[in-house]
Design a protein around this motif. Structure first.
Motif, PDB file in Angstrom:
ATOM      1  N   ASN A 274       0.825  -1.212   0.000  1.00  0.00           N
ATOM      2  CA  ASN A 274       0.000   0.000   0.000  1.00  0.00           C
ATOM      3  C   ASN A 274       0.858   1.260   0.000  1.00  0.00           C
ATOM      4  N   ILE A 275       1.963   1.234   0.722  1.00  0.00           N
ATOM      5  CA  ILE A 275       2.887   2.377   0.728  1.00  0.00           C
ATOM      6  C   ILE A 275       3.464   2.584  -0.671  1.00  0.00           C
ATOM      7  N   VAL A 276       3.941   1.500  -1.276  1.00  0.00           N
ATOM      8  CA  VAL A 276       4.513   1.584  -2.622  1.00  0.00           C
ATOM      9  C   VAL A 276       3.435   1.978  -3.630  1.00  0.00           C
ATOM     10  N   GLY A 277       2.244   1.406  -3.479  1.00  0.00           N
ATOM     11  CA  GLY A 277       1.146   1.725  -4.384  1.00  0.00           C
ATOM     12  C   GLY A 277       0.821   3.206  -4.382  1.00  0.00           C
ATOM     13  N   GLU A 278       0.814   3.795  -3.197  1.00  0.00           N
ATOM     14  CA  GLU A 278       0.545   5.231  -3.098  1.00  0.00           C
ATOM     15  C   GLU A 278       1.640   6.029  -3.812  1.00  0.00           C
ATOM     16  N   GLN A 279       2.889   5.630  -3.621  1.00  0.00           N
ATOM     17  CA  GLN A 279       4.010   6.316  -4.274  1.00  0.00           C
ATOM     18  C   GLN A 279       3.960   6.164  -5.794  1.00  0.00           C
ATOM     19  N   GLU A 280       3.541   4.996  -6.259  1.00  0.00           N
ATOM     20  CA  GLU A 280       3.544   4.696  -7.693  1.00  0.00           C
ATOM     21  C   GLU A 280       2.221   5.043  -8.386  1.00  0.00           C
ATOM     22  N   GLY A 281       1.229   5.475  -7.618  1.00  0.00           N
ATOM     23  CA  GLY A 281      -0.053   5.856  -8.204  1.00  0.00           C
ATOM     24  C   GLY A 281      -0.911   4.684  -8.641  1.00  0.00           C
TER      25      GLY A 281
ATOM     26  N   GLU B 189      -3.389   1.203  -7.179  1.00  0.00           N
ATOM     27  CA  GLU B 189      -4.164   0.631  -6.080  1.00  0.00           C
ATOM     28  C   GLU B 189      -3.791  -0.839  -5.929  1.00  0.00           C
ATOM     29  N   ILE B 190      -3.676  -1.291  -4.701  1.00  0.00           N
ATOM     30  CA  ILE B 190      -3.426  -2.710  -4.445  1.00  0.00           C
ATOM     31  C   ILE B 190      -4.779  -3.412  -4.427  1.00  0.00           C
ATOM     32  N   VAL B 191      -4.972  -4.318  -5.374  1.00  0.00           N
ATOM     33  CA  VAL B 191      -6.235  -5.049  -5.478  1.00  0.00           C
ATOM     34  C   VAL B 191      -6.206  -6.277  -4.584  1.00  0.00           C
ATOM     35  N   ASN B 192      -5.073  -6.979  -4.593  1.00  0.00           N
ATOM     36  CA  ASN B 192      -4.983  -8.200  -3.794  1.00  0.00           C
ATOM     37  C   ASN B 192      -3.519  -8.593  -3.621  1.00  0.00           C
ATOM     38  N   VAL B 193      -3.237  -9.223  -2.500  1.00  0.00           N
ATOM     39  CA  VAL B 193      -1.921  -9.807  -2.236  1.00  0.00           C
ATOM     40  C   VAL B 193      -2.157 -11.274  -1.912  1.00  0.00           C
ATOM     41  N   GLU B 194      -1.453 -12.144  -2.618  1.00  0.00           N
ATOM     42  CA  GLU B 194      -1.586 -13.586  -2.396  1.00  0.00           C
ATOM     43  C   GLU B 194      -0.212 -14.165  -2.101  1.00  0.00           C
ATOM     44  N   ILE B 195      -0.169 -15.121  -1.191  1.00  0.00           N
ATOM     45  CA  ILE B 195       1.074 -15.822  -0.867  1.00  0.00           C
ATOM     46  C   ILE B 195       0.788 -17.317  -0.925  1.00  0.00           C
ATOM     47  N   TYR B 196       1.586 -18.006  -1.735  1.00  0.00           N
ATOM     48  CA  TYR B 196       1.415 -19.450  -1.899  1.00  0.00           C
ATOM     49  C   TYR B 196       2.719 -20.170  -1.590  1.00  0.00           C
ATOM     50  N   PRO B 197       2.660 -21.200  -0.755  1.00  0.00           N
ATOM     51  CA  PRO B 197       3.860 -22.019  -0.573  1.00  0.00           C
ATOM     52  C   PRO B 197       4.098 -22.861  -1.824  1.00  0.00           C
ATOM     53  N   GLY B 198       5.348 -23.074  -2.148  1.00  0.00           N
ATOM     54  CA  GLY B 198       5.679 -23.876  -3.319  1.00  0.00           C
ATOM     55  C   GLY B 198       6.915 -24.709  -3.067  1.00  0.00           C
ATOM     56  N   GLY B 199       7.345 -25.430  -4.073  1.00  0.00           N
ATOM     57  CA  GLY B 199       8.499 -26.308  -3.955  1.00  0.00           C
ATOM     58  C   GLY B 199       9.797 -25.572  -3.683  1.00  0.00           C
TER      59      GLY B 199
ATOM     60  N   LEU C 274       4.860 -14.881  -4.084  1.00  0.00           N
ATOM     61  CA  LEU C 274       4.184 -13.670  -3.639  1.00  0.00           C
ATOM     62  C   LEU C 274       3.610 -13.002  -4.878  1.00  0.00           C
ATOM     63  N   ARG C 275       2.292 -12.940  -4.943  1.00  0.00           N
ATOM     64  CA  ARG C 275       1.607 -12.372  -6.110  1.00  0.00           C
ATOM     65  C   ARG C 275       0.860 -11.121  -5.664  1.00  0.00           C
ATOM     66  N   ILE C 276       1.166  -9.990  -6.302  1.00  0.00           N
ATOM     67  CA  ILE C 276       0.518  -8.720  -5.966  1.00  0.00           C
ATOM     68  C   ILE C 276      -0.185  -8.204  -7.218  1.00  0.00           C
ATOM     69  N   PHE C 277      -1.488  -7.953  -7.076  1.00  0.00           N
ATOM     70  CA  PHE C 277      -2.288  -7.428  -8.180  1.00  0.00           C
ATOM     71  C   PHE C 277      -2.489  -5.932  -7.966  1.00  0.00           C
ATOM     72  N   ILE C 278      -2.188  -5.146  -9.004  1.00  0.00           N
ATOM     73  CA  ILE C 278      -2.328  -3.694  -8.926  1.00  0.00           C
ATOM     74  C   ILE C 278      -3.272  -3.209 -10.018  1.00  0.00           C
ATOM     75  N   ASP C 279      -3.843  -2.035  -9.793  1.00  0.00           N
ATOM     76  CA  ASP C 279      -4.727  -1.446 -10.795  1.00  0.00           C
ATOM     77  C   ASP C 279      -4.656   0.065 -10.664  1.00  0.00           C
ATOM     78  N   LYS C 280      -5.129   0.749 -11.675  1.00  0.00           N
ATOM     79  CA  LYS C 280      -5.257   2.202 -11.622  1.00  0.00           C
ATOM     80  C   LYS C 280      -6.269   2.634 -12.670  1.00  0.00           C
ATOM     81  N   GLU C 281      -6.733   3.848 -12.518  1.00  0.00           N
ATOM     82  CA  GLU C 281      -7.669   4.418 -13.482  1.00  0.00           C
ATOM     83  C   GLU C 281      -7.036   4.366 -14.867  1.00  0.00           C
TER      84      GLU C 281
ATOM     85  N   LYS D 284     -17.147  -1.352  -3.368  1.00  0.00           N
ATOM     86  CA  LYS D 284     -17.697  -0.153  -4.005  1.00  0.00           C
ATOM     87  C   LYS D 284     -16.734   0.419  -5.037  1.00  0.00           C
ATOM     88  N   LYS D 285     -15.464   0.465  -4.698  1.00  0.00           N
ATOM     89  CA  LYS D 285     -14.461   1.028  -5.604  1.00  0.00           C
ATOM     90  C   LYS D 285     -14.407   0.255  -6.925  1.00  0.00           C
TER      91      LYS D 285
END
Length: 164
Positions: free
Chosen positions: A15-22, A24-34, A39-46, A91-92
């Motif tokens: 969220n801090i980085v998202g604000e700096q980069e303009g 929005e953080i839509v979702n953060v996912e963390i999956y264990p793997g081999g 770490l998967r981060i989904f971002i969006d903007k107008e 809503k957003k």
């Protein structure tokens, strides 16, 4: 630190980085793997996210993760747009898609149906208003009539942009 705590901490950094980069953080996912975590981060903007937006965000979040070191194992970082067909959850999300066709499934009948396809016309604090063609209401026998329908957010099970 458990996965939920780790996700919360990374979401705070994102969220801090998202604000700096303009973006929005839509979702953060963390999956264990081999080979550690993914770490998967989904971002969006107008206007939508570009590859450059993903690159810039990725570099900035990597810098924070390298310094703060919340992930003690190896990990793979993926940054991307959630895509046009992602679920609309708040809503957003609905506001961002005013004028687009959506498909909505409700947990209770509204106007004798639980499935709707229509164009988002307006969004309130706790509802979305869509314009529907009755021919697009599952099971409807009426043809061609347009109707405005208010759907409370708390009645929605699933909603996403309709690519029809």
């Amino acid at each position: 630190m458990n996965i939920k705590e780790l996700k919360d901490k990374i979401t705070d950094y994102a969220n801090i980085v998202g604000e700096q980069e303009g973006v929005e953080i839509v979702n953060v996912e963390i999956y264990p793997g081999g080979k550690g975590l993914t770490l998967r981060i989904f971002i969006d903007k107008e206007g939508g996210v570009t590859i450059k937006d993903c690159e810039n965000f990725s570099r900035a979040i990597e810098a924070i993760l390298d310094v703060e070191d919340p992930i003690k194992s190896s990990y793979t970082l993926e940054v991307s747009s959630p895509g046009i067909d992602r679920p609309l959850k708040n809503k957003k999300d609905f506001l961002r898609n005013i004028g687009r066709d959506v498909k909505i499934t409700t947990k209770e009948k509204i106007a004798d149906n639980t499935f709707f396809i229509g164009k988002i016309v307006d969004v309130g604090d706790d509802w979305v208003r869509i314009e529907i063609q009755e021919t697009k209401i599952k099971g409807s026998k009426k043809k061609g009539k347009t109707e405005l329908l208010f759907i409370p957010f708390n009645k929605i099970i699933k909603a996403q942009v309709y690519l029809g």
